[in-house]
Design an enzyme around this catalytic site. Sequence first.
Site, mmCIF file in Angstrom:
data_model
loop_
_atom_site.group_PDB
_atom_site.id
_atom_site.type_symbol
_atom_site.label_atom_id
_atom_site.label_comp_id
_atom_site.label_asym_id
_atom_site.label_seq_id
_atom_site.Cartn_x
_atom_site.Cartn_y
_atom_site.Cartn_z
ATOM 1 N N TYR A 1 -82.883 -26.816 27.096
ATOM 2 C CA TYR A 1 -84.310 -26.587 26.834
ATOM 3 C C TYR A 1 -84.484 -25.779 25.559
ATOM 4 C CZ TYR A 1 -84.982 -28.381 31.537
ATOM 5 O OH TYR A 1 -84.976 -29.187 32.651
ATOM 6 N N ASN B 1 -94.035 -35.242 31.690
ATOM 7 C CA ASN B 1 -93.767 -36.489 30.980
ATOM 8 C C ASN B 1 -94.234 -37.672 31.836
ATOM 9 O OD1 ASN B 1 -92.673 -38.722 29.687
ATOM 10 N ND2 ASN B 1 -90.551 -38.115 29.971
ATOM 11 N N CYS C 1 -86.515 -37.435 29.422
ATOM 12 C CA CYS C 1 -86.523 -36.017 29.798
ATOM 13 C C CYS C 1 -85.329 -35.653 30.678
ATOM 14 C CB CYS C 1 -87.836 -35.637 30.472
ATOM 15 S SG CYS C 1 -88.275 -36.646 31.894
ATOM 16 N N HIS C 2 -84.673 -36.647 31.259
ATOM 17 C CA HIS C 2 -83.497 -36.372 32.100
ATOM 18 C C HIS C 2 -82.321 -35.858 31.272
ATOM 19 C CE1 HIS C 2 -82.880 -40.547 30.719
ATOM 20 N NE2 HIS C 2 -81.580 -40.284 30.819
ATOM 21 N N GLU D 1 -75.335 -42.899 32.212
ATOM 22 C CA GLU D 1 -75.245 -43.004 30.757
ATOM 23 C C GLU D 1 -73.839 -42.663 30.269
ATOM 24 O OE1 GLU D 1 -78.367 -40.932 28.707
ATOM 25 O OE2 GLU D 1 -79.920 -42.196 29.591
#
Length: 178
Positions: free
Chosen positions: A110, A133, A141-142, A168
Site C-alpha cells: 500500500y 474499486n 487491487c488484489h 498469477e
Amino acid sequence: MAVCAPVMSTMASVLTYDVVDTPMGPFTLGASDFAIHSAYFSKPSSVPAAGSDDHHQRHPVLALAKEQVQQYFAGQRKTFSVPVELQGTLFQRKAWTVLNMIPYGETWTYTEQAEGMGEHGKARAVGMANGKNPVCLLVPCHRVVGKGGNLRGYAFGVDIKQSLLEFEASHLSKSSDN
C-alpha cells in the site's frame, strides 16, 4: 414549443449483467452500452438475473469483458482492454489508475502504491480506496499487499486474494503478453 429530452450519463443507464464461472466462483460483470461499471466475485445466491444468452452475445462490451475474463483464467491474458467507467472521488480514481501499473504476477505494498500516486504517507487511504474499486480483477487491487507481503483485506475475502496471486504466479511464464 419544443420539448427536449434530458441527456443521461452512462451511469444513469440500465446495466446489463452476466456471470463468468471462474476457479474462485461466480464473477459478475455489469455493463452499460459503452463500458463495464461493475465487476466482482459473487456468491451464487447473490448473482443478478442474467436474461437471455442471446442478448449477452449481442452486448459487445459485456461479451468482450466475459471473453477477456475467460482468457485470464485460462492463463492467456495478463491485462484487460475492455472499456471501464470508474465512478469515485479524485483520490480513488488516482489510486485505481496506479493499480494498472502493477505488473501481472507481482505485488506492491500500500505504501508503494501511495508513493506511485505521489501521495506519500497515505497508505491507509490507498487501502480504503482500493476497497471501493468497482471493477476488481479488471483493475487489479488484489496485487496490493501489506508490509512484508502480508495479505491485508480484500472485499471478496483474503482467500480469493491469495488464490488470485497464486494463480498469477503459477501462470506468469505461461501467459501471452495480452
